[in-house]
Scaffold this active site. Sequence first.
Site, PDB file in Angstrom:
ATOM      1  N   GLU A 122     -46.747 -43.129 -15.202  1.00 45.78           N
ATOM      2  CA  GLU A 122     -47.592 -42.954 -16.379  1.00 45.78           C
ATOM      3  C   GLU A 122     -48.209 -44.269 -16.841  1.00 45.78           C
ATOM      4  OE1 GLU A 122     -45.457 -39.102 -18.495  1.00 45.78           O
ATOM      5  OE2 GLU A 122     -44.804 -41.086 -19.110  1.00 45.78           O
ATOM      6  N   CYS A 146     -31.582 -49.270 -19.483  1.00 51.73           N
ATOM      7  CA  CYS A 146     -31.471 -49.528 -20.926  1.00 51.73           C
ATOM      8  C   CYS A 146     -31.223 -48.205 -21.633  1.00 51.73           C
ATOM      9  CB  CYS A 146     -32.735 -50.207 -21.440  1.00 51.73           C
ATOM     10  SG  CYS A 146     -33.060 -51.803 -20.639  1.00 51.73           S
TER      11      CYS A 146
END
Length: 419
Positions: A122, A146
Amino acid sequence: MQQITPMPIPGLIDPVPVPREVTPRADGRVDLIGLSRKQIIAVFEQAGLDAKAAKLRAKQVFHWLYHRGVTEFEAMTDIAKTMRPWLAERFVIGRPEVVEAQVSSDGTRKWLLRTADNHDFEMVFIPDATRGTLCVSSQVGCTLNCRFCHTGTMRLVRNLTPGEIVGQVMLARDVLGEWPRGSMAGLDFDDAEDDEASDYTPDGRLLTNIVMMGMGEPLYNFDHVRDALKVVMDGDGLALSKRRITLSTSGVVPMMARAGEEIGVNLAVSLHAVTKEVRDEIVPINRKYGIEELLQACADYPGASNARRITFEYVMLRDKNDRDSDAHELVRLIKQYGLPAKVNLIPFNPWPGAPYECSTPERIKSFAKIVFDAGISAPVRTPRGRDIDAACGQLKTAAERKSRAEVDRLLEEKQAALG
């Protein structure tokens, strides 16, 4: 676009950032997007042109590719008509395939793109009153995990090539109609014909800034990111100043100095916590390169100054990293290392199954005031594109919605692979 062999999924937190060669296309043609002038000269010579002719044609083609944005050799009017079919037989001018284009209620635009070997990623365009920022991806999936980041729940599929990185910028300029005599033809957005250029920059460009903050860790695809950004910054082509490009890293310390020396763009660091315990949890690369090592690398970053401050990204997580004591420690660390810095406070953008909640507005305001009163700029980033999952930390191409238990299981699997 070139066919590319998918990268094995290692799930490593500290992979060796070795570039891979682009797999040749099935039709034998070479995609020119992402190539520098020297590389275009080289492929023209390999195709049979002598050195003088290759240099001349490369100069012409480079201009048409990156300054004019053409996608067909037939449009290159200063090249002999007999030469254009020769080029078309041997070369191609690629763009990422657009799978889906969305526009948020706040004007943020997100594209789901597909590589030639059928992997999705994206990119996001964020318009503001005085600038337009393109958030560019560097990997399909992400090397890291993360915990607050939706992209981090994905496995790394492979690095994007220079052509696929530059192609995002080219596609955005196509869509925004920013090439000389540009067109909005074929644009799916309802507001495609709006003329907002006067709201941006004197030269009429909507796209004024690039941030390498999309999917992936740029410094784990260093060579390809570097080569792509050099093309983007070339004054005879896209000509975007290095001062208008920001590269964000979660803290790949060994590559930070090289980024400053070989790319020279602005640096942003995904800090998000000020103690080892908390940062180990939410940014696990901290277990490899701790806060002190990271901040020293920031202090040593080539070109950092009060005029070119390092940006620390700090996502605000309720009852996790948002106490007043965290703010005071953040100030102490920045001053201890003498960092020319600003802090971007990012309200956490939720996603299905996320293990955290956003800090309250009052808590964010208190945190920001402490940092600001210490003489450090601490703007609170306005969430953009939340309604289309285009906000910071929300990018993820998988369509399925996962429960928190499923997300935890995926993260545990990924962490087990990290060792």
